[in-house]
Each structure stands twice: as C-alpha cells, then as structure tokens.
Write a protein that holds these residues in place. Structure first.
Motif, mmCIF file in Angstrom:
data_model
loop_
_atom_site.group_PDB
_atom_site.id
_atom_site.type_symbol
_atom_site.label_atom_id
_atom_site.label_comp_id
_atom_site.label_asym_id
_atom_site.label_seq_id
_atom_site.Cartn_x
_atom_site.Cartn_y
_atom_site.Cartn_z
ATOM 1 N N ASP A 268 -45.787 70.393 -20.176
ATOM 2 C CA ASP A 268 -47.140 70.014 -20.613
ATOM 3 C C ASP A 268 -48.097 71.197 -20.544
ATOM 4 O OD1 ASP A 268 -46.472 67.415 -21.205
ATOM 5 O OD2 ASP A 268 -47.111 66.613 -19.261
ATOM 6 N N GLU A 269 -47.944 72.029 -19.524
ATOM 7 C CA GLU A 269 -48.806 73.207 -19.393
ATOM 8 C C GLU A 269 -48.580 74.169 -20.554
ATOM 9 O OE1 GLU A 269 -49.759 76.855 -16.230
ATOM 10 O OE2 GLU A 269 -48.386 75.223 -15.672
ATOM 11 N N LEU A 270 -47.318 74.363 -20.941
ATOM 12 C CA LEU A 270 -47.018 75.244 -22.067
ATOM 13 C C LEU A 270 -47.622 74.699 -23.361
ATOM 14 C CD1 LEU A 270 -43.253 76.125 -21.428
ATOM 15 C CD2 LEU A 270 -45.294 77.308 -20.598
ATOM 16 N N ILE A 271 -47.489 73.408 -23.564
ATOM 17 C CA ILE A 271 -48.009 72.783 -24.781
ATOM 18 C C ILE A 271 -49.535 72.865 -24.816
ATOM 19 C CG2 ILE A 271 -48.200 70.617 -26.070
ATOM 20 C CD1 ILE A 271 -45.465 69.827 -24.870
ATOM 21 N N ALA A 272 -50.171 72.590 -23.681
ATOM 22 C CA ALA A 272 -51.630 72.578 -23.627
ATOM 23 C C ALA A 272 -52.218 73.955 -23.921
ATOM 24 C CB ALA A 272 -52.091 72.090 -22.253
#
Length: 328
Positions: free
Chosen positions: A215-219
């Motif tokens: 999720d951090e990478l996507i955000a």
C-alpha cells in the motif's frame, strides 16, 4: 535433499476444465487467466485452440480462455504490459553446482516454462547455461530473478550482472527479494520502475512484502508491484490475504509449497488417493486452481516431472475447501 521433494504420481493427462475450477474454487477473479503458451502472441502449435466450458475464466473483453493442445502450453496469469506469467514454475533455491544446471535442464524438458532464481542463490550462471542449452526458445521461457535488499543503491549494477550471468538481454520479472532494512522502501521501488522503463525487465515486483508495505508503494508512486512472492501453502492459506492481493491488482506467488505443508496430512492423502496422484501433486494443483503462482523445487528428475504433472485431474469445490481449511 531439498525441502520440496515429493514422491512421483500419475502420468500426464488432459488439461481439465481449469477455468471452471479456478473461477469457482478461488473465490476471487484475478485480472485474467489464460490457457496458452507463454511466448509472445497467441501461438497455436498443434491445431486450433479449444474453448473451455462457458463458466470458465474470461478475458476482460469477455472472450473465454483457451485450452491449448501444445505440450508447451501453460496456464498463465496476465501481468501489466500484457505480460503472461505461468502459474506453474520451477524454483532453484538451494540448488548449486552441476545439480542446479541439471535440474533446470530437466525442468525445461518436463515442460516448465517459468524458472525462478535470485542473485542471492548464487546460481544465475547455471540457470542461464541450462536455458542456453535448451531447445526451448527464449521467448517461451519466463525468467525471474531477485534483487537482494542489501544491494540498495547498486540496483543498476545488480541487474546488469544478473543479465550477464543469465545470458539474456531482458528479464521477464525482477523482484525485490526482501523489504530493505536500510534506505527508503519507496525510493527503491522508484528505481525499479526506472529500470523497467529502460527495458531491462518486462515487469517488476516484490517478495516477502506485507500488504501494508505494498500500500505504501502504491500510495507514493501510483504503481503496484505486478507480483508478491511469499511463503505459501495449505497451512498458510488466508482468504483475506488472497483477496487483499487481488484488490490491489497484485499476483500472489507462493514459494516453499511443500516445506510449509505436512504431506502426510490425512486430508491431502485422502484427496490424493481419490485422484490417483501424490499429496504433493494435490498441493501444486491447489495453488493453480486458486490462481496462485507456484514454484516447487527439486534436483531429482523424476520428482521434477511429477511436480509438474498436475493437469490430468481436477480438485472439486469440496476438496478445495477441505484443503483451505488446513490454514484455519
């Protein structure tokens, strides 16, 4: 002896209504699952494709998936960029020396079309030699290798070395082997995106990442990993984990399918006896019917062939549910 060493099972048979069972047993629908060769384009080697049942897996445009008659056909899952990754692969962890070279050669001869290695395994050159010596065209082989987390800041040098050792111009999938303990998670992911965009790998992904880290990478970048390779097997089954990857558009790939499984479990032995196969074959088939990429490994030719001989039988809804329950 390597950990993924099952006993031999039944001989190779028909593909089976893979799409039907995947669609019903998995509980989720991945981006798209295709039954066709891995090579670029829709290649039919032994006559026209045959359609699976109407309740099988469909492409986004509504076309029904295909069952190919070619001996090299593999069920695949679609990654970004119209890249197709086989659901069945061959792992090379702990394979060294000539045994690694012979194992990869045996796997390619047995019909495997996904070969998984890593910089940390120290066998990329042996994998590359087996691929170069194989009669299988390079475009029909899906090659995955991995960037060690401690190589943060040396990404370009590492992929250049991997390509040289493997003897290829481009990877099919490059993974970050573990989340980095130093450096920024997002900065490393941005560097992989740059290298992919430069053409040295067709797709990129991660390994051993949590959904929160994904999720951090996507955000931060707006781009999800194509694949997350994690330890997986019936006793680790978690429907929420499968669903979470699906919701993020990330293909789940499982390693150590036998190390994480007690092959003597009465549920697995009962199902194996019903189909006349080994418990190990049941485990591999269970992964595939869930749409999870699986990479069993062995250095024994007979076991390599047995591990991949999983398209002559189908697990029922009840059998899939019983195996799922081993993770509860």
């Amino acid at each position: 002896m390597l950990d993924d060493e099952p006993v031999a099972g039944r001989c190779r048979g028909r593909w089976g209504r893979f799409g039907h069972w995947f669609g019903r047993a998995s509980g989720v629908t991945l981006a798209a699952v295709f039954l066709q060769p891995v090579g670029h384009g829709d290649i039919v080697r032994d006559g026209p494709p045959q359609r699976i049942a109407a309740d099988g897996v469909c492409h986004p445009d509504g076309r029904v998936g295909k069952v190919m008659t070619s001996s090299t056909a593999q069920p695949t899952v679609k990654l970004p960029g119209d890249v197709r990754m086989p659901l069945l692969g061959f792992g090379t962890w702990q394979a060294h020396g000539e045994s690694a070279h012979r194992a990869v050669s045996a796997a390619l001869d047995a019909g495997y079309r996904l070969i998984d290695t890593a910089t940390a395994y120290g066998n990329e050159d042996l994998v590359g030699r087996a691929i170069a010596e194989s009669a299988v065209p390079r475009e029909d082989i899906f090659i995955t290798t991995k960037l060690p987390a401690e190589r943060v800041g040396r990404e370009q040098r590492t992929i250049d070395e991997s390509l040289r050792m493997l003897g290829v111009d481009q990877l099919d999938l490059w993974l970050i082997h573990w989340p980095p303990t130093r450096g920024d998670l997002v900065d490393l992911w941005r560097r992989l995106i740059e290298i992919r965009d430069a053409g040295q790998t067709r797709t990129i992904g991660v390994s051993n990442y949590s959904l929160a880290q994904i999720d951090e990478l996507i955000a931060e970048t707006g781009e999800a990993p194509a694949v997350n390779q994690i330890k997986w097997g019936p006793r680790l089954y978690d429907k929420a984990e499968v669903q979470g990857h699906h919701e993020r558009g990330v293909v789940l790939e499982g390693y150590s399918p036998f190390k994480t499984t007690r092959l003597g479990d009465k549920t697995l032995t009962r199902i194996a006896e019903t189909h006349g196969v080994s418990p190990a074959q049941v485990v591999v088939r269970w992964h595939i019917q869930h749409g999870v990429v699986v990479i069993p490994k062995s250095v024994t030719p007979a076991r390599i062939r047995s591990n991949g001989d999983v398209f002559g039988f189908e697990l029922t809804d009840e059998e899939m549910a019983a195996i799922d329950a081993l993770g509860h």
